[in-house]
Design an enzyme around this catalytic site. Structure first.
Site, PDB file in Angstrom:
ATOM      1  N   CYS A 204      66.036  86.125 -44.471  1.00  0.00           N
ATOM      2  CA  CYS A 204      67.310  85.931 -43.773  1.00  0.00           C
ATOM      3  C   CYS A 204      68.156  87.195 -43.700  1.00  0.00           C
ATOM      4  O   CYS A 204      69.224  87.188 -43.079  1.00  0.00           O
ATOM      5  CB  CYS A 204      68.083  84.788 -44.430  1.00  0.00           C
ATOM      6  SG  CYS A 204      67.369  83.170 -44.064  1.00  0.00           S
TER       7      CYS A 204
ATOM      8  N   LYS B  48      68.665  88.273 -40.013  1.00  0.00           N
ATOM      9  CA  LYS B  48      69.525  87.561 -39.076  1.00  0.00           C
ATOM     10  C   LYS B  48      70.530  88.504 -38.424  1.00  0.00           C
ATOM     11  O   LYS B  48      70.970  89.481 -39.027  1.00  0.00           O
ATOM     12  CB  LYS B  48      70.296  86.447 -39.799  1.00  0.00           C
ATOM     13  CG  LYS B  48      69.441  85.282 -40.246  1.00  0.00           C
ATOM     14  CD  LYS B  48      70.266  84.225 -40.949  1.00  0.00           C
ATOM     15  CE  LYS B  48      71.173  83.460 -40.003  1.00  0.00           C
ATOM     16  NZ  LYS B  48      71.755  82.260 -40.633  1.00  0.00           N
TER      17      LYS B  48
ATOM     18  N   ALA C  72      79.678  73.836 -33.806  1.00  0.00           N
ATOM     19  CA  ALA C  72      80.171  73.567 -35.155  1.00  0.00           C
ATOM     20  C   ALA C  72      79.650  74.556 -36.189  1.00  0.00           C
ATOM     21  O   ALA C  72      79.973  74.445 -37.367  1.00  0.00           O
ATOM     22  CB  ALA C  72      79.777  72.152 -35.578  1.00  0.00           C
TER      23      ALA C  72
ATOM     24  N   ASP D 261      76.896  74.610 -37.496  1.00  0.00           N
ATOM     25  CA  ASP D 261      76.240  73.801 -38.508  1.00  0.00           C
ATOM     26  C   ASP D 261      74.784  74.207 -38.647  1.00  0.00           C
ATOM     27  O   ASP D 261      74.284  75.090 -37.956  1.00  0.00           O
ATOM     28  CB  ASP D 261      76.362  72.312 -38.162  1.00  0.00           C
ATOM     29  CG  ASP D 261      76.651  71.466 -39.387  1.00  0.00           C
ATOM     30  OD1 ASP D 261      75.998  71.706 -40.420  1.00  0.00           O
ATOM     31  OD2 ASP D 261      77.524  70.593 -39.308  1.00  0.00           O
TER      32      ASP D 261
ATOM     33  N   ASP E 104      63.627  77.980 -37.406  1.00  0.00           N
ATOM     34  CA  ASP E 104      63.947  79.197 -38.155  1.00  0.00           C
ATOM     35  C   ASP E 104      62.673  79.998 -38.342  1.00  0.00           C
ATOM     36  O   ASP E 104      61.628  79.433 -38.648  1.00  0.00           O
ATOM     37  CB  ASP E 104      64.551  78.852 -39.520  1.00  0.00           C
ATOM     38  CG  ASP E 104      65.520  79.914 -40.014  1.00  0.00           C
ATOM     39  OD1 ASP E 104      65.192  81.114 -39.856  1.00  0.00           O
ATOM     40  OD2 ASP E 104      66.576  79.559 -40.552  1.00  0.00           O
TER      41      ASP E 104
ATOM     42  N   HIS F 168      53.243  77.524 -31.650  1.00  0.00           N
ATOM     43  CA  HIS F 168      53.117  78.516 -30.594  1.00  0.00           C
ATOM     44  C   HIS F 168      53.012  79.889 -31.234  1.00  0.00           C
ATOM     45  O   HIS F 168      53.673  80.170 -32.231  1.00  0.00           O
ATOM     46  CB  HIS F 168      54.327  78.467 -29.660  1.00  0.00           C
ATOM     47  CG  HIS F 168      54.227  79.409 -28.492  1.00  0.00           C
ATOM     48  ND1 HIS F 168      53.321  79.228 -27.466  1.00  0.00           N
ATOM     49  CD2 HIS F 168      54.902  80.544 -28.205  1.00  0.00           C
ATOM     50  CE1 HIS F 168      53.454  80.209 -26.584  1.00  0.00           C
ATOM     51  NE2 HIS F 168      54.410  81.020 -27.014  1.00  0.00           N
TER      52      HIS F 168
ATOM     53  N   ASP G  73      73.398  74.789 -46.254  1.00  0.00           N
ATOM     54  CA  ASP G  73      72.525  75.578 -47.115  1.00  0.00           C
ATOM     55  C   ASP G  73      72.915  77.035 -46.989  1.00  0.00           C
ATOM     56  O   ASP G  73      73.376  77.497 -45.948  1.00  0.00           O
ATOM     57  CB  ASP G  73      71.035  75.351 -46.822  1.00  0.00           C
ATOM     58  CG  ASP G  73      70.616  75.720 -45.412  1.00  0.00           C
ATOM     59  OD1 ASP G  73      71.479  75.795 -44.519  1.00  0.00           O
ATOM     60  OD2 ASP G  73      69.416  75.924 -45.198  1.00  0.00           O
TER      61      ASP G  73
END
Length: 341
Positions: A14, A17, A44, A46, A64, A135, A222
């Protein structure tokens, strides 16, 4: 001269990102969809989308993927899958199906890809889901993750911004995996620190989610690429503030040494810059500041819960085997979104 060798782990998870500032700048320009059955959308901030199918059934959708943050392809597959599956659990849902997302260099050994997919498939199976396809495309670097569909009752969704003043905040995994993985790439991480980081990153949030569902949980997210403080600020929004107890934060102990040796990530600095006007520290050491900004890969759940339930819930969470604790409380709105003291 021959071709340059392909390096498997260049630094990923992460930490790869986009920064929260850049991302919000783009998303705020996208049109909103007016559909009463879209219970949770991208507006949001979220963890996943929630769409109501019937009065008693909604689907939870997320995806992700990212580059490797560890050298072992099998472990990377486990971590990437656990990270993608986590968004379903952060919403309070149960996993049903998953699809592989693969970017892989044409010149790399396909056995490496096989080990990645094996690690991922085992985590999907542990989640009680079915790996239904996927994929793949050729790329210069390895990237892997999942698109996941889950189910939930429409009235039992854990939104990230539905906290209440007076709630306590529970964190279900230790922080610092970004710092440890950075030190590991430089050959400076101890086996003990790396083992704890890998154990945390490969642990499904399924079990913690099942625990907190049994209590009066009002909000949940999370902790991933925006770090503990970034995701906490998203939870508070403009309605609430949070007080964080500096002495209650669970983190990998070796982070103190690694931060002092400046094994830091650019993503943590992006998080710090984005939040500089929202967070205030009172007598907090620099090491802990970095831990709180550190981007997490497959991090724990951050739960906003009725204080009367927190003790019993925490006892159950501790029995899962990872460092966790009550780390703060939700308060009425004040000058800052988060105060760490």
């Amino acid at each position: 001269m021959g071709e340059e060798p392909i390096v498997f782990c260049k630094g990923g998870g992460c930490t790869a990102k986009l920064g929260p500032g850049a991302l919000s700048h783009v998303l705020e320009k996208l049109p909103r969809f007016d559909d009463p059955n879209l219970l949770v959308g991208f507006d949001a901030s979220d963890d996943a989308a929630v769409y109501r199918l019937t009065d008693e059934l909604a689907i939870v959708q997320t995806l992700d993927f990212f580059p490797p943050m560890v050298e072992d392809p099998y472990v990377f597959g486990q971590i990437a899958a656990a990270n993608a599956l986590s968004d379903i659990y952060a919403m309070g849902g149960d996993v049903r199906t998953a699809l592989n997302i693969v970017c892989f260099p044409e010149a790399m050994d396909l056995n490496i890809l096989g080990r990645i997919l094996k690690g991922g498939s085992e985590k999907v199976r542990e989640a009680g889901g079915i790996l239904a396809g996927g994929h793949s495309i050729m790329d210069t670097d390895v990237k892997y993750g999942l698109s996941v569909t889950g189910v939930i009752h429409p009235d039992r969704v854990f939104a990230n911004n539905s906290c209440r003043a007076g709630d306590v905040l529970i964190l279900t995994k230790p922080l610092g995996v970004g710092i440890v993985c950075t030190a590991a790439r430089m050959g400076a991480a101890s086996a003990e620190a790396m083992d704890l980081a890998v154990r945390s990153m490969t642990a499904l949030n399924r079990y913690a989610s099942e625990v907190v569902r049994r209590y009066r949980t009002h909000g949940c997210t999370d902790v991933t690429g925006f770090g503990f403080l970034g995701h906490l600020c998203e939870m508070m929004g403009e309605k609430f503030s949070a007080t964080v107890y500096r002495d209650r934060i669970p983190y990998i102990p070796a982070c103190e040494e690694y931060v002092e040796d400046f094994y830091l990530t650019a993503a943590a600095q992006r998080n710090r810059n984005h939040l500089q006007n929202k967070v205030v520290f009172e007598h907090v050491p620099f090491v802990l500041e970095e831990v709180l900004f550190d981007p997490q890969t497959s991090g724990g759940l951050l739960v906003s819960m009725d204080p009367a339930d927190a003790g019993a819930a925490l006892d159950e969470l501790k029995a899962l085997g990872l460092p966790c604790d009550v780390v703060g409380e939700v308060t009425e709105r004040c000058d800052y979104t988060v105060i760490v003291k």
